[in-house]
Design a protein around this motif. Structure first.
Motif, PDB file in Angstrom:
ATOM      1  N   GLY A   1       0.826  -1.201   0.000  1.00 25.74           N
ATOM      2  CA  GLY A   1       0.000   0.000   0.000  1.00 25.74           C
ATOM      3  C   GLY A   1       0.862   1.252   0.000  1.00 25.74           C
ATOM      4  O   GLY A   1       0.598   2.203  -0.745  1.00 25.74           O
ATOM      5  N   GLU A   2       1.893   1.251   0.830  1.00 21.39           N
ATOM      6  CA  GLU A   2       2.811   2.394   0.918  1.00 21.39           C
ATOM      7  C   GLU A   2       3.499   2.657  -0.416  1.00 21.39           C
ATOM      8  O   GLU A   2       3.788   3.808  -0.765  1.00 21.39           O
ATOM      9  CB  GLU A   2       3.858   2.115   2.003  1.00 21.39           C
ATOM     10  CG  GLU A   2       4.884   3.215   2.205  1.00 21.39           C
ATOM     11  CD  GLU A   2       4.318   4.465   2.858  1.00 21.39           C
ATOM     12  OE1 GLU A   2       4.954   5.524   2.741  1.00 21.39           O
ATOM     13  OE2 GLU A   2       3.240   4.381   3.469  1.00 21.39           O
ATOM     14  N   GLN A   3       3.743   1.609  -1.185  1.00 21.22           N
ATOM     15  CA  GLN A   3       4.433   1.784  -2.467  1.00 21.22           C
ATOM     16  C   GLN A   3       3.694   2.747  -3.391  1.00 21.22           C
ATOM     17  O   GLN A   3       4.299   3.454  -4.182  1.00 21.22           O
ATOM     18  CB  GLN A   3       4.603   0.423  -3.155  1.00 21.22           C
ATOM     19  CG  GLN A   3       5.597   0.437  -4.310  1.00 21.22           C
ATOM     20  CD  GLN A   3       5.172  -0.476  -5.443  1.00 21.22           C
ATOM     21  OE1 GLN A   3       4.035  -0.398  -5.917  1.00 21.22           O
ATOM     22  NE2 GLN A   3       6.070  -1.339  -5.866  1.00 21.22           N
ATOM     23  N   LEU A   4       2.377   2.804  -3.282  1.00 27.33           N
ATOM     24  CA  LEU A   4       1.587   3.667  -4.161  1.00 27.33           C
ATOM     25  C   LEU A   4       1.786   5.143  -3.872  1.00 27.33           C
ATOM     26  O   LEU A   4       1.599   5.987  -4.756  1.00 27.33           O
ATOM     27  CB  LEU A   4       0.099   3.320  -4.031  1.00 27.33           C
ATOM     28  CG  LEU A   4      -0.325   1.954  -4.565  1.00 27.33           C
ATOM     29  CD1 LEU A   4      -1.764   1.675  -4.180  1.00 27.33           C
ATOM     30  CD2 LEU A   4      -0.156   1.888  -6.079  1.00 27.33           C
ATOM     31  N   VAL A   5       2.149   5.482  -2.645  1.00 25.03           N
ATOM     32  CA  VAL A   5       2.257   6.894  -2.256  1.00 25.03           C
ATOM     33  C   VAL A   5       3.690   7.312  -1.943  1.00 25.03           C
ATOM     34  O   VAL A   5       3.932   8.466  -1.582  1.00 25.03           O
ATOM     35  CB  VAL A   5       1.354   7.199  -1.039  1.00 25.03           C
ATOM     36  CG1 VAL A   5      -0.102   6.959  -1.382  1.00 25.03           C
ATOM     37  CG2 VAL A   5       1.758   6.372   0.173  1.00 25.03           C
ATOM     38  N   SER A   6       4.630   6.393  -2.072  1.00 22.69           N
ATOM     39  CA  SER A   6       6.033   6.674  -1.747  1.00 22.69           C
ATOM     40  C   SER A   6       6.906   6.519  -2.986  1.00 22.69           C
ATOM     41  O   SER A   6       6.557   5.779  -3.910  1.00 22.69           O
ATOM     42  CB  SER A   6       6.530   5.713  -0.661  1.00 22.69           C
ATOM     43  OG  SER A   6       5.832   5.912   0.539  1.00 22.69           O
ATOM     44  N   PRO A   7       8.055   7.178  -2.999  1.00 18.85           N
ATOM     45  CA  PRO A   7       8.934   7.053  -4.166  1.00 18.85           C
ATOM     46  C   PRO A   7       9.530   5.661  -4.286  1.00 18.85           C
ATOM     47  O   PRO A   7       9.718   4.959  -3.286  1.00 18.85           O
ATOM     48  CB  PRO A   7      10.028   8.097  -3.891  1.00 18.85           C
ATOM     49  CG  PRO A   7      10.013   8.292  -2.414  1.00 18.85           C
ATOM     50  CD  PRO A   7       8.586   8.111  -1.994  1.00 18.85           C
ATOM     51  N   VAL A   8       9.819   5.284  -5.516  1.00 21.84           N
ATOM     52  CA  VAL A   8      10.542   4.046  -5.783  1.00 21.84           C
ATOM     53  C   VAL A   8      12.020   4.313  -5.512  1.00 21.84           C
ATOM     54  O   VAL A   8      12.675   5.063  -6.241  1.00 21.84           O
ATOM     55  CB  VAL A   8      10.340   3.588  -7.238  1.00 21.84           C
ATOM     56  CG1 VAL A   8      11.207   2.371  -7.545  1.00 21.84           C
ATOM     57  CG2 VAL A   8       8.876   3.286  -7.494  1.00 21.84           C
ATOM     58  N   ARG A   9      12.550   3.716  -4.463  1.00 22.41           N
ATOM     59  CA  ARG A   9      13.935   3.974  -4.059  1.00 22.41           C
ATOM     60  C   ARG A   9      14.864   2.944  -4.713  1.00 22.41           C
ATOM     61  O   ARG A   9      15.500   2.132  -4.045  1.00 22.41           O
ATOM     62  CB  ARG A   9      14.043   3.956  -2.531  1.00 22.41           C
ATOM     63  CG  ARG A   9      13.220   5.046  -1.873  1.00 22.41           C
ATOM     64  CD  ARG A   9      13.456   5.169  -0.378  1.00 22.41           C
ATOM     65  NE  ARG A   9      12.691   6.268   0.174  1.00 22.41           N
ATOM     66  CZ  ARG A   9      13.078   7.543   0.169  1.00 22.41           C
ATOM     67  NH1 ARG A   9      14.253   7.870  -0.360  1.00 22.41           N
ATOM     68  NH2 ARG A   9      12.315   8.482   0.677  1.00 22.41           N
ATOM     69  N   TRP A  10      14.927   3.025  -6.024  1.00 22.48           N
ATOM     70  CA  TRP A  10      15.729   2.068  -6.790  1.00 22.48           C
ATOM     71  C   TRP A  10      17.216   2.229  -6.481  1.00 22.48           C
ATOM     72  O   TRP A  10      17.941   1.248  -6.317  1.00 22.48           O
ATOM     73  CB  TRP A  10      15.456   2.243  -8.270  1.00 22.48           C
ATOM     74  CG  TRP A  10      16.083   1.203  -9.134  1.00 22.48           C
ATOM     75  CD1 TRP A  10      17.201   1.337  -9.910  1.00 22.48           C
ATOM     76  CD2 TRP A  10      15.644  -0.150  -9.314  1.00 22.48           C
ATOM     77  NE1 TRP A  10      17.476   0.165 -10.567  1.00 22.48           N
ATOM     78  CE2 TRP A  10      16.532  -0.762 -10.218  1.00 22.48           C
ATOM     79  CE3 TRP A  10      14.580  -0.892  -8.806  1.00 22.48           C
ATOM     80  CZ2 TRP A  10      16.392  -2.095 -10.613  1.00 22.48           C
ATOM     81  CZ3 TRP A  10      14.441  -2.207  -9.202  1.00 22.48           C
ATOM     82  CH2 TRP A  10      15.345  -2.804 -10.093  1.00 22.48           C
ATOM     83  N   THR A  11      17.676   3.469  -6.396  1.00 20.32           N
ATOM     84  CA  THR A  11      19.092   3.709  -6.123  1.00 20.32           C
ATOM     85  C   THR A  11      19.484   3.128  -4.771  1.00 20.32           C
ATOM     86  O   THR A  11      20.509   2.444  -4.649  1.00 20.32           O
ATOM     87  CB  THR A  11      19.403   5.220  -6.161  1.00 20.32           C
ATOM     88  OG1 THR A  11      18.974   5.753  -7.418  1.00 20.32           O
ATOM     89  CG2 THR A  11      20.888   5.476  -6.005  1.00 20.32           C
ATOM     90  N   ASP A  12      18.674   3.380  -3.746  1.00 19.57           N
ATOM     91  CA  ASP A  12      18.968   2.823  -2.416  1.00 19.57           C
ATOM     92  C   ASP A  12      18.929   1.299  -2.442  1.00 19.57           C
ATOM     93  O   ASP A  12      19.733   0.639  -1.769  1.00 19.57           O
ATOM     94  CB  ASP A  12      17.959   3.335  -1.390  1.00 19.57           C
ATOM     95  CG  ASP A  12      18.165   4.802  -1.034  1.00 19.57           C
ATOM     96  OD1 ASP A  12      19.242   5.341  -1.347  1.00 19.57           O
ATOM     97  OD2 ASP A  12      17.238   5.395  -0.455  1.00 19.57           O
ATOM     98  N   SER A  13      17.989   0.743  -3.189  1.00 19.07           N
ATOM     99  CA  SER A  13      17.855  -0.710  -3.258  1.00 19.07           C
ATOM    100  C   SER A  13      19.097  -1.347  -3.861  1.00 19.07           C
ATOM    101  O   SER A  13      19.623  -2.339  -3.348  1.00 19.07           O
ATOM    102  CB  SER A  13      16.622  -1.074  -4.104  1.00 19.07           C
ATOM    103  OG  SER A  13      15.440  -0.554  -3.536  1.00 19.07           O
TER     104      SER A  13
END
Length: 291
Positions: free
Chosen positions: A238-250
């Motif tokens: 659910g949080e993924q829909l309203v939060s940025p995709v942190r691809w760099t951190d991942s």
């Protein structure tokens, strides 16, 4: 040597995708068509009226094609992954590969997610190049542009912003005045931002109707850049829909596990190119600093 399997998200679709896979998995292909209510193989093959670019159709189509690629890979007993990592929609394929849910559950989740996101409107997203977040904030403050969210940290050189249409137009004008390169994305709403809160509430209610298993392999969460907690999967999706995709951190988390990280992308090269750029910009940690 750490090995990660990567899954692309929306934007990686193309006409003809899956044409080589659908005949090899006729049962799953028919099942997907029954669940979705349309001929998925024909849609991917012909893309009538360009509907493959619509979120409602893009996300289920990509999920199924990515899943079939994964099943094909497993059938040939290719190297097992130590981590799974998916970009936005691709996170659902990562969770499927890790055994958090089965194909039917994943398809129903993605179909509902796509339906809700497709119905959202009143905004859009833009990729911004070579402008760190702090610089963007300075530019927007200078031009009295408020209401812009960072929706994705793709690489150190590329961020994605999201906002209502009028705010995004003002943001474009400010960026243009400062010579910052940007490219509007073909999406119907400001995904991965505060403006998706109503969608999040409805999707989380839908998610609670399913039971999830503990992944057998760690899956990196878009929202944190760290492995999913099995007991918090509903909240995280659910949080993924309203939060940025942190691809760099991942990706940096995985590079911290092993600077010589090896990886393979399912179905293309879109996200592995981002991984290569992140690796190039990441200092190699010494043994002492990793400890």
């Amino acid at each position: 040597m750490v090995f990660a399997l990567l899954f692309p998200g929306q934007g990686a679709q193309f006409r003809g995708m899956g044409n080589d896979l659908f005949p090899r998995y006729p049962g799953l292909t028919r099942f997907a068509a029954d669940v979705l209510g349309y001929d998925l193989a024909a849609l991917c093959r012909d893309d009538p009226d360009g509907v493959l670019a619509r979120t409602r159709y893009t996300q289920p189509a990509l999920f199924v094609v990515n899943a079939l690629h994964t099943f094909e890979r497993e059938h040939h007993e290719r190297r097992r992954a130590d981590y799974y990592l998916g970009h936005s929609l691709g996170e659902y394929n990562a969770l499927l590969a890790a055994g958090a849910f089965d194909f039917e559950t994943g398809l129903r989740l993605v179909a509902k997610r796509a339906e809700l996101m497709d119905a959202a409107s009143g905004g859009a997203m833009t990729a911004v190049m070579d402008a760190p977040e702090a610089r963007l904030r300075e530019i927007f403050a200078e031009h009295d542009v408020s209401g812009v969210d960072v929706a994705g940290y793709n690489t150190d050189q590329q961020l994605v912003i999201a906002a209502p249409d009028e705010v995004l137009r003002a943001a474009h004008a400010a960026l243009q005045e400062h010579g910052v390169r940007f490219a509007p994305l073909r999406v119907s709403a400001p995904f991965h931002s505060r403006y998706m809160a109503p969608v999040r509430a409805e999707f989380e209610e839908f998610l609670r109707g399913f039971t999830f298993d503990v992944p057998h392999t760690p899956v990196i969460a878009n929202t944190t850049g760290r492995p999913h907690r099995p007991d918090a999967l509903v909240a995280a999706l659910g949080e993924q829909l309203v939060s940025p995709v942190r691809w760099t951190d991942s990706v940096r988390h995985l590079l911290g596990e092993d600077p010589d990280l090896e990886y393979e992308e399912i179905g293309g090269q879109a996200v592995q190119r981002m991984v290569a750029r992140i690796r190039q910009a990441t200092p190699v940690a010494t043994t002492e600093s990793r400890e």
